[in-house]
Scaffold this motif. Structure first.
Motif, PDB file in Angstrom:
ATOM      1  N   UNK A 283      24.804  25.405   9.616  1.00  0.00           N
ATOM      2  CA  UNK A 283      25.397  24.484   8.639  1.00  0.00           C
ATOM      3  C   UNK A 283      24.551  23.251   8.401  1.00  0.00           C
ATOM      4  N   UNK A 284      23.407  23.139   9.086  1.00  0.00           N
ATOM      5  CA  UNK A 284      22.543  21.963   8.910  1.00  0.00           C
ATOM      6  C   UNK A 284      21.872  22.027   7.541  1.00  0.00           C
ATOM      7  N   UNK A 285      21.826  20.932   6.777  1.00  0.00           N
ATOM      8  CA  UNK A 285      21.126  20.939   5.479  1.00  0.00           C
ATOM      9  C   UNK A 285      19.654  21.298   5.653  1.00  0.00           C
ATOM     10  N   UNK A 286      19.138  22.006   4.655  1.00  0.00           N
ATOM     11  CA  UNK A 286      17.758  22.490   4.763  1.00  0.00           C
ATOM     12  C   UNK A 286      16.740  21.360   4.823  1.00  0.00           C
ATOM     13  N   UNK A 314       8.888  26.531   9.199  1.00  0.00           N
ATOM     14  CA  UNK A 314      10.100  25.776   8.868  1.00  0.00           C
ATOM     15  C   UNK A 314      11.188  26.723   8.360  1.00  0.00           C
ATOM     16  N   UNK A 315      10.829  27.624   7.469  1.00  0.00           N
ATOM     17  CA  UNK A 315      11.813  28.567   6.938  1.00  0.00           C
ATOM     18  C   UNK A 315      12.271  29.553   8.007  1.00  0.00           C
ATOM     19  N   UNK A 316      11.419  29.835   8.987  1.00  0.00           N
ATOM     20  CA  UNK A 316      11.831  30.680  10.102  1.00  0.00           C
ATOM     21  C   UNK A 316      12.943  30.024  10.897  1.00  0.00           C
ATOM     22  N   UNK A 317      12.765  28.736  11.206  1.00  0.00           N
ATOM     23  CA  UNK A 317      13.817  28.011  11.926  1.00  0.00           C
ATOM     24  C   UNK A 317      15.110  27.971  11.130  1.00  0.00           C
ATOM     25  N   UNK A 318      14.995  27.853   9.824  1.00  0.00           N
ATOM     26  CA  UNK A 318      16.183  27.767   8.980  1.00  0.00           C
ATOM     27  C   UNK A 318      16.885  29.119   8.849  1.00  0.00           C
ATOM     28  N   UNK A 319      16.127  30.200   8.936  1.00  0.00           N
ATOM     29  CA  UNK A 319      16.686  31.539   8.743  1.00  0.00           C
ATOM     30  C   UNK A 319      17.250  32.130  10.031  1.00  0.00           C
ATOM     31  N   UNK A 377      13.381  32.206   0.528  1.00  0.00           N
ATOM     32  CA  UNK A 377      12.409  32.207  -0.562  1.00  0.00           C
ATOM     33  C   UNK A 377      12.737  31.158  -1.613  1.00  0.00           C
ATOM     34  N   UNK A 378      14.020  30.876  -1.820  1.00  0.00           N
ATOM     35  CA  UNK A 378      14.408  29.937  -2.854  1.00  0.00           C
ATOM     36  C   UNK A 378      14.569  28.508  -2.389  1.00  0.00           C
ATOM     37  N   UNK A 379      14.308  28.221  -1.123  1.00  0.00           N
ATOM     38  CA  UNK A 379      14.474  26.859  -0.617  1.00  0.00           C
ATOM     39  C   UNK A 379      13.362  25.946  -1.138  1.00  0.00           C
ATOM     40  N   UNK A 380      13.749  24.734  -1.502  1.00  0.00           N
ATOM     41  CA  UNK A 380      12.797  23.772  -2.055  1.00  0.00           C
ATOM     42  C   UNK A 380      12.692  22.511  -1.214  1.00  0.00           C
ATOM     43  N   UNK A 381      13.831  21.978  -0.778  1.00  0.00           N
ATOM     44  CA  UNK A 381      13.845  20.678  -0.092  1.00  0.00           C
ATOM     45  C   UNK A 381      12.934  20.630   1.129  1.00  0.00           C
ATOM     46  N   UNK A 382      12.971  21.608   2.051  1.00  0.00           N
ATOM     47  CA  UNK A 382      12.066  21.507   3.211  1.00  0.00           C
ATOM     48  C   UNK A 382      10.598  21.602   2.835  1.00  0.00           C
TER      49      UNK A 382
END
Length: 455
Positions: A283-286, A314-319, A377-382
Motif C-alpha cells: 500500500x506504500x505510494x510508488x 526500484x520497480x522490483x522492490x515495488x512489485x 511498466x506503467x509507473x512514472x513517479x519512481x
C-alpha cells in the motif's frame, strides 16, 4: 357448514400468503434494482473506458503519419569538398586507418549540408515561386542534413550524382498541413512565415508533399533540435531493460518468499511481523520507492542515474509485495486434501509442496507475476526521482547506460512547448505503452490457459 375454528385458520393462512407475496415482491424488486445497478455500473465503466480509448486513439493516430517532401538532391562537388575517403594502404595499421577515416568524416560533418537541402527544396518548388534560404530550411526538418551526410559517408560514390530522397517536413509544416494550427490566425501568431506556408500548400497540392507512415516514432530517439524526428526507440529499449530486470529478480524472489512463508515458515511473531510489513509495502505510494532508490542505489551503492538498472531495481522492490501476496493466495486456495493425500502415500514435505501443490498454482502465480510486471511498466513517479526523465538522445546498449522509459518519455512530451505537434505524439506514445501492457496481459492469459490444460 365450516366451524369457526377452521374459518379462523383459513383467514390466518390467507393473511400469511398475502404477507409472503408482499415479501417476495419486495425481494424481487430489491434483486431487480441490484441487478440494474450492477449492469448500469458496468455500462458506465465500459463507456468511460471506450471514451478514454476513443479520445486517445483519435488524438494519437495522426502522429503515425507525417508530412514528407519527395525531392531530388544533387550531391554538388562545389559544396562537398572533403575529397575522397581514405583508402587503407598496405602496411597501414588498423588504428592509423581509423584515425584517417575519422578525420575525413569530421571534414564531411563540417560541410554546409544545409546548402544541399536548400537547393533541393528550391528545385522542387513550383515554377516562378521565389524561395529564399530561410523559407526552404523552415519547410523541412533539421534532421535531413544529417541524413544526407550519413548517406554520403555510407556511399561516397554519390558525389556529383542526383538521387531522389524523401525529406522529412518540419514539425511546424506538419502542423500546418494537418490543420492543427488555426489558419485564420495573423502572421504574428503563426509558427511559419507566410512564404513557407504558401510553399507548403503548393507542394502539397502538387503531390510533392505527402503523408507517409512515421517510422521514426519507432526507430529514432528523442530529439530537441529536430522535433519532427523525435521517436520512442531509446525509451522503449530502456523500458524493456527494466522489465527484464523485474522479471529476473522480482518473480523468482517473490514466488520463493511466498512459498517459504506459506508452506515452511513457522508461525511466530517474527513471521507475523514480516507478513504485516509485506501487506504495508503493497500500500506504500510508488513515489516512496523512488526516494528509496535514489537514496540507496544511487547515493549509497553509486549506481548511475537515469540507468535502467536503477529503475529495474526500484520497480522490483515495488512489485515484490504484489507477487508475494498473490502467490500466497494461490497457495492457500489449494485444498488441504491434496497435501494430505501426498503425505499419505509417503511423500515428504518438500515433495508435497514442489511436486503436488506448486504445479496446481503455476497458472495463478504466472498471472500474478505478469500483471505485476505490467503494472510496474506503467509507473512514472519512481522513475522521475531517479532521473529517468532526463533528455537522453541515445539507445542504451546495456542496463547501465543512461536512458529514459516510456512513462517518463510521455511525461516529457506532454510538457513540450510545441503542444500542437507533441500532443498527438504523446497520445501515440500512450498507445504504444498500452499495447505493450495489453500484450503482457494477453501473454499471461495464454500461458495460464495452457498450464491449466496441462494440470
Amino acid at each position: 357448514m365450516a366451524s369457526p375454528s377452521s374459518t379462523s385458520i383459513k383467514a390466518q393462512a390467507d393473511r400469511r400468503r398475502v404477507r409472503v407475496r408482499a415479501s417476495l415482491g419486495r425481494r424481487h424488486l430489491v434483486e431487480w434494482l441490484f441487478r440494474g445497478a450492477g449492469l448500469t455500473a458496468i455500462v458506465i465503466a465500459l463507456g468511460m473506458v471506450v471514451g478514454l480509448f476513443w479520445i486517445m486513439i483519435s488524438k494519437g493516430l495522426p502522429a503515425f503519419t507525417q508530412a514528407t517532401l519527395s525531392a531530388e538532391v544533387t550531391f554538388d562537388p562545389d559544396i562537398i569538398t572533403a575529397g575522397p575517403p581514405p583508402v587503407r594502404e598496405s602496411g597501414q595499421s588498423e588504428a592509423d586507418y581509423r584515425a584517417a577515416r575519422m578525420a575525413w568524416e569530421g571534414q564531411v560533418a563540417r560541410l554546409n549540408w544545409n546548402a544541399l537541402v536548400e537547393q533541393a527544396v528550391r528545385n522542387t518548388a513550383p515554377a516562378g515561386m521565389e524561395v529564399d534560404r530561410r523559407t526552404a530550411l523552415a519547410l523541412v526538418s533539421n534532421i535531413d542534413r544529417h541524413n544526407l551526410r550519413d548517406m554520403f559517408v555510407a556511399n561516397p560514390h554519390l558525389l556529383g550524382r542526383t538521387v531522389k530522397v524523401d525529406l522529412l517536413a518540419s514539425a511546424n509544416t506538419d502542423n500546418w498541413l494537418k490543420g492543427t494550427i488555426n489558419r485564420d490566425l495573423p502572421d504574428s501568431r503563426q509558427q511559419l512565415s507566410a512564404a513557407t506556408r504558401q510553399l507548403a500548400d503548393a507542394l502539397y497540392a502538387d503531390g510533392k508533399i505527402r503523408f507517409t507512415f512515421a517510422w521514426q516514432i519507432f526507430t529514432n530517439t528523442d530529439s530537441r533540435s529536430a522535433p519532427a524526428a523525435a521517436g520512442l526507440a531509446g525509451a522503449f529499449v530502456g523500458s524493456l531493460y527494466m522489465m527484464l530486470i523485474v522479471i529476473v529478480l522480482a518473480v523468482p524472489i517473490g514466488a520463493a518468499s511466498a512459498i517459504y512463508l506459506e508452506e515452511f515458515a513457522p508461525k511466530n511473531r517474527f513471521t507475523d511481523f514480516i507478513e504485516v510489513n509485506i501487506n504495508n509495502l503493497a500500500a506504500v505510494p510508488s513515489i516512496v520507492f523512488g526516494l528509496l532508490g535514489a537514496a540507496v542505489f544511487i547515493r549509497y551503492f553509486g549506481l548511475p542515474m537515469s540507468a535502467p538498472i536503477v529503475g529495474g531495481l526500484v520497480l522490483t522492490l515495488m512489485t515484490l509485495p504484489t507477487i508475494i501476496i498473490a502467490t500466497r493466495s494461490a497457495l492457500r486456495a489449494v485444498p488441504m486434501s491434496l497435501r494430505q493425500a501426498a503425505l499419505g502415500i509417503g511423500a515428504s514435505h518438500n515433495q508435497t509442496v514442489f511436486h503436488h501443490v506448486l504445479p496446481v498454482t503455476f497458472p495463478a502465480i504466472l498471472t500474478a507475476s505478469i500483471i505485476g510486471v505490467a503494472q510496474a511498466l506503467g509507473e512514472t513517479a519512481p522513475l522521475l526521482l531517479i532521473g529517468m526523465n532526463a533528455f537522453v538522445a541515445a539507445i542504451p546498449a546495456t542496463p547501465f547506460d543512461k536512458s529514459t522509459a516510456l512513462p517518463a518519455q510521455i511525461f516529457l512530451w506532454q510538457g513540450n512547448e510545441n503542444r500542437n505537434f507533441f500532443e498527438a505524439r504523446t497520445s501515440a506514445a500512450i498507445m504504444v505503452l498500452l499495447a505493450l501492457m495489453i500484450t503482457l496481459n494477453a501473454l499471461a492469459i495464454f500461458l495460464r490457459t495452457r498450464l491449466e490444460r496441462r494440470v
